[in-house]
Motif scaffolding. Sequence first.
Motif, PDB file in Angstrom:
ATOM      1  N   ALA A   1      -1.897   7.937  -7.070  1.00 29.25           N
ATOM      2  CA  ALA A   1      -2.221   6.008  -6.890  1.00 29.25           C
ATOM      3  C   ALA A   1      -2.851   5.780  -5.972  1.00 29.25           C
ATOM      4  CB  ALA A   1      -0.707   5.804  -6.599  1.00 29.25           C
ATOM      5  N   GLN A   2      -3.539   4.768  -6.212  1.00 23.89           N
ATOM      6  CA  GLN A   2      -4.325   3.748  -5.675  1.00 23.89           C
ATOM      7  C   GLN A   2      -4.629   2.588  -5.808  1.00 23.89           C
ATOM      8  OE1 GLN A   2      -8.825   4.156  -6.051  1.00 23.89           O
ATOM      9  NE2 GLN A   2      -9.384   4.375  -4.524  1.00 23.89           N
ATOM     10  N   ASP A   3      -4.041   2.215  -4.417  1.00 24.50           N
ATOM     11  CA  ASP A   3      -4.136   0.190  -4.146  1.00 24.50           C
ATOM     12  C   ASP A   3      -5.010  -0.494  -4.281  1.00 24.50           C
ATOM     13  OD1 ASP A   3      -2.275  -1.597  -2.537  1.00 24.50           O
ATOM     14  OD2 ASP A   3      -3.748  -1.625  -3.062  1.00 24.50           O
ATOM     15  N   ALA A   4      -5.216  -1.464  -5.954  1.00 26.37           N
ATOM     16  CA  ALA A   4      -5.509  -1.951  -6.319  1.00 26.37           C
ATOM     17  C   ALA A   4      -6.292  -2.840  -5.276  1.00 26.37           C
ATOM     18  CB  ALA A   4      -5.231  -2.785  -7.241  1.00 26.37           C
ATOM     19  N   ASP A   5      -6.156  -3.600  -4.511  1.00 26.38           N
ATOM     20  CA  ASP A   5      -6.327  -4.150  -3.283  1.00 26.38           C
ATOM     21  C   ASP A   5      -7.231  -4.126  -2.493  1.00 26.38           C
ATOM     22  OD1 ASP A   5      -5.339  -6.529  -5.400  1.00 26.38           O
ATOM     23  OD2 ASP A   5      -3.880  -6.210  -4.244  1.00 26.38           O
ATOM     24  N   SER A   6      -6.608  -2.827  -1.685  1.00 23.78           N
ATOM     25  CA  SER A   6      -7.337  -1.781  -0.806  1.00 23.78           C
ATOM     26  C   SER A   6      -8.076  -0.575  -0.468  1.00 23.78           C
ATOM     27  CB  SER A   6      -6.365  -1.703   0.248  1.00 23.78           C
ATOM     28  OG  SER A   6      -5.474  -0.378   0.090  1.00 23.78           O
ATOM     29  N   ASN A   7      -7.857   0.192  -1.884  1.00 24.15           N
ATOM     30  CA  ASN A   7      -8.727   0.953  -2.267  1.00 24.15           C
ATOM     31  C   ASN A   7      -8.316   1.807  -1.622  1.00 24.15           C
ATOM     32  OD1 ASN A   7     -10.368  -0.394  -4.224  1.00 24.15           O
ATOM     33  ND2 ASN A   7     -12.207  -0.414  -3.491  1.00 24.15           N
ATOM     34  N   GLU A   8      -6.341   1.876  -0.575  1.00 19.18           N
ATOM     35  CA  GLU A   8      -6.014   2.751   0.132  1.00 19.18           C
ATOM     36  C   GLU A   8      -5.661   4.394  -1.360  1.00 19.18           C
ATOM     37  OE1 GLU A   8      -3.094   2.206   3.766  1.00 19.18           O
ATOM     38  OE2 GLU A   8      -3.657   0.850   2.204  1.00 19.18           O
ATOM     39  N   VAL A   9      -5.775   5.337  -0.643  1.00 20.66           N
ATOM     40  CA  VAL A   9      -4.774   6.345  -1.467  1.00 20.66           C
ATOM     41  C   VAL A   9      -3.530   6.168  -1.302  1.00 20.66           C
ATOM     42  CG1 VAL A   9      -4.995   9.174  -2.694  1.00 20.66           C
ATOM     43  CG2 VAL A   9      -7.100   8.024  -2.230  1.00 20.66           C
ATOM     44  N   LEU A  10      -2.617   6.004  -2.210  1.00 23.78           N
ATOM     45  CA  LEU A  10      -1.372   5.601  -1.854  1.00 23.78           C
ATOM     46  C   LEU A  10      -0.121   6.834  -1.992  1.00 23.78           C
ATOM     47  CD1 LEU A  10      -1.047   2.547  -3.993  1.00 23.78           C
ATOM     48  CD2 LEU A  10      -1.642   2.671  -0.912  1.00 23.78           C
ATOM     49  N   MET A  11      -0.594   8.195  -2.796  1.00 22.54           N
ATOM     50  CA  MET A  11       0.052   8.677  -2.627  1.00 22.54           C
ATOM     51  C   MET A  11      -0.349   9.645  -4.062  1.00 22.54           C
ATOM     52  SD  MET A  11       3.582   7.031  -5.026  1.00 22.54           S
ATOM     53  CE  MET A  11       4.168   8.834  -5.504  1.00 22.54           C
ATOM     54  N   MET A  12       0.398  10.993  -4.537  1.00 25.40           N
ATOM     55  CA  MET A  12      -0.003  11.900  -5.312  1.00 25.40           C
ATOM     56  C   MET A  12       1.278  12.163  -5.708  1.00 25.40           C
ATOM     57  SD  MET A  12      -0.139  14.834  -7.355  1.00 25.40           S
ATOM     58  CE  MET A  12      -0.678  15.999  -6.654  1.00 25.40           C
ATOM     59  N   ALA A  13       1.638  12.097  -7.316  1.00 21.63           N
ATOM     60  CA  ALA A  13       3.041  12.735  -7.979  1.00 21.63           C
ATOM     61  C   ALA A  13       2.815  13.246  -9.558  1.00 21.63           C
ATOM     62  CB  ALA A  13       4.048  11.494  -7.944  1.00 21.63           C
ATOM     63  N   TRP A  14       3.594  13.682 -10.377  1.00 23.88           N
ATOM     64  CA  TRP A  14       3.328  14.500 -10.832  1.00 23.88           C
ATOM     65  C   TRP A  14       3.668  13.133 -12.798  1.00 23.88           C
ATOM     66  CZ3 TRP A  14       0.544  18.709 -11.379  1.00 23.88           C
ATOM     67  CH2 TRP A  14       1.081  19.238 -10.286  1.00 23.88           C
ATOM     68  N   MET A  15       3.616  13.357 -13.413  1.00 24.83           N
ATOM     69  CA  MET A  15       3.867  12.956 -14.481  1.00 24.83           C
ATOM     70  C   MET A  15       3.950  13.507 -15.450  1.00 24.83           C
ATOM     71  SD  MET A  15       1.646   8.901 -15.102  1.00 24.83           S
ATOM     72  CE  MET A  15       1.312   7.562 -13.508  1.00 24.83           C
ATOM     73  N   ASN A  16       4.842  13.924 -16.822  1.00 22.41           N
ATOM     74  CA  ASN A  16       5.031  14.358 -18.057  1.00 22.41           C
ATOM     75  C   ASN A  16       4.366  13.333 -19.317  1.00 22.41           C
ATOM     76  OD1 ASN A  16       6.913  13.353 -18.815  1.00 22.41           O
ATOM     77  ND2 ASN A  16       8.300  14.765 -18.672  1.00 22.41           N
TER      78      ASN A  16
ATOM     79  N   THR B   1       3.549  -2.956  -4.382  1.00 24.01           N
ATOM     80  CA  THR B   1       5.081  -3.578  -3.448  1.00 24.01           C
ATOM     81  C   THR B   1       5.948  -2.939  -1.730  1.00 24.01           C
ATOM     82  OG1 THR B   1       5.790  -5.273  -5.799  1.00 24.01           O
ATOM     83  CG2 THR B   1       7.031  -4.838  -3.351  1.00 24.01           C
ATOM     84  N   GLY B   2       5.132  -3.116  -1.127  1.00 27.46           N
ATOM     85  CA  GLY B   2       6.263  -2.917  -0.164  1.00 27.46           C
ATOM     86  C   GLY B   2       5.441  -1.213   0.372  1.00 27.46           C
ATOM     87  N   PRO B   3       6.166  -0.874   1.120  1.00 27.38           N
ATOM     88  CA  PRO B   3       5.283   1.001   1.773  1.00 27.38           C
ATOM     89  C   PRO B   3       5.433   1.836   0.237  1.00 27.38           C
ATOM     90  CG  PRO B   3       7.858   0.690   2.537  1.00 27.38           C
ATOM     91  CD  PRO B   3       6.982  -0.692   1.932  1.00 27.38           C
ATOM     92  N   ALA B   4       4.035   2.883   0.259  1.00 21.26           N
ATOM     93  CA  ALA B   4       4.657   3.553  -1.473  1.00 21.26           C
ATOM     94  C   ALA B   4       5.074   5.044  -1.167  1.00 21.26           C
ATOM     95  CB  ALA B   4       3.452   4.266  -1.875  1.00 21.26           C
ATOM     96  N   CYS B   5       5.275   5.642   0.224  1.00 16.48           N
ATOM     97  CA  CYS B   5       5.634   6.485   1.423  1.00 16.48           C
ATOM     98  C   CYS B   5       7.381   6.574   1.345  1.00 16.48           C
ATOM     99  CB  CYS B   5       4.973   6.952   2.154  1.00 16.48           C
ATOM    100  SG  CYS B   5       6.126   8.580   3.023  1.00 16.48           S
ATOM    101  N   HIS B   6       8.295   7.672   1.331  1.00 16.98           N
ATOM    102  CA  HIS B   6       9.466   7.373   1.563  1.00 16.98           C
ATOM    103  C   HIS B   6       9.578   7.793   3.227  1.00 16.98           C
ATOM    104  CE1 HIS B   6       8.924  11.709   2.139  1.00 16.98           C
ATOM    105  NE2 HIS B   6      10.050  11.537   2.560  1.00 16.98           N
ATOM    106  N   THR B   7       8.549   7.818   4.012  1.00 19.72           N
ATOM    107  CA  THR B   7       9.057   7.233   5.069  1.00 19.72           C
ATOM    108  C   THR B   7       8.152   5.751   5.393  1.00 19.72           C
ATOM    109  OG1 THR B   7       6.598   7.546   5.941  1.00 19.72           O
ATOM    110  CG2 THR B   7       8.030   9.911   5.847  1.00 19.72           C
ATOM    111  N   ASN B   8       8.544   5.053   4.977  1.00 19.38           N
ATOM    112  CA  ASN B   8       7.971   3.575   4.577  1.00 19.38           C
ATOM    113  C   ASN B   8       6.894   3.265   5.427  1.00 19.38           C
ATOM    114  OD1 ASN B   8      10.290   2.721   4.119  1.00 19.38           O
ATOM    115  ND2 ASN B   8      10.822   0.888   5.668  1.00 19.38           N
ATOM    116  N   ARG B   9       5.774   4.388   5.557  1.00 22.47           N
ATOM    117  CA  ARG B   9       4.605   3.745   5.359  1.00 22.47           C
ATOM    118  C   ARG B   9       3.884   3.410   4.732  1.00 22.47           C
ATOM    119  NH1 ARG B   9       6.396   8.071   8.775  1.00 22.47           N
ATOM    120  NH2 ARG B   9       5.970   8.327  11.562  1.00 22.47           N
ATOM    121  N   ARG B  10       2.508   3.174   4.505  1.00 23.23           N
ATOM    122  CA  ARG B  10       1.934   2.211   3.419  1.00 23.23           C
ATOM    123  C   ARG B  10       1.600   3.208   2.145  1.00 23.23           C
ATOM    124  NH1 ARG B  10       1.385  -2.271   0.526  1.00 23.23           N
ATOM    125  NH2 ARG B  10      -0.324  -1.831  -1.164  1.00 23.23           N
TER     126      ARG B  10
END
Lengths: 129, 129
Positions: B30-45, B100-109
């Motif tokens: 997942a990458q932020d559309a505005d800041s281009n930050e890489v936010l997280m990586m997770a899995w999909m089926n 919206t808000g932080p992407a990380c469960h530690t409350n970080r962006r």
Amino acid sequence: MQKVFKMTTPATFDPLTLTFNEAGLIPAIAQDADSNEVLMMAWMNADAIRKTLQTGRVTYWSRSRQSFWIKGESSGHVQELVDFRVDCDRDCLLVIVRQTGPACHTNRRSCFYTAVRDGDETELMSPMI
Amino acid sequence: MQKVFKMTTPATFDPLTLTFNEAGLIPAIAQDADSNEVLMMAWMNADAIRKTLQTGRVTYWSRSRQSFWIKGESSGHVQELVDFRVDCDRDCLLVIVRQTGPACHTNRRSCFYTAVRDGDETELMSPMI
């Protein structure tokens, strides 16, 4: 009284503090340091991480060839390591890189050149000349 | 002569054209559309991909809970889908999101808040208030 010299050893990051999958691998996302584009995702093992950090040249583990893959070694499309990041769960890496030429084997800047929009696939970028 | 009406059906992307791992999962960055930050990586089926495309709300597959994980459903830290990308090997996804808000469960962006520099780990960002 004898003088005591405190030996200082340089800090060394231990890749074994990370979480690898059952094949001993961890996903590594490469992001362009200048454009912030996500370029590719590939896999590293503990030794590939050590090599990447020691040499500053991003080195993956090729699952198909079962060998180290020093990115750009044959193509010249090297990735110079700018920053090395670990995620909160320590099971994914983000390498910020200075990319020479295209990152993708199709000769495109990024591997993520296909978008799915309104149910259709759209090609977002052409191969570099 | 009888008039022939051509029925047009909307294009539908088929997730089964992608390559999933032995657990039926594909990594999604997942990458932020505005800041281009890489936010997280997770899995999909395949079904999480369908839900993401149909609803516009990014939905992963939780490996620990073995259930759909509509990002932000309990925390409110939702990811609105802006663009959905597939890589050259069709075995990795990049979702461009409005976070919206932080992407990380530690409350970080972003989940990638730890850098390894000169052998030491450095924390790059603090939890959001």
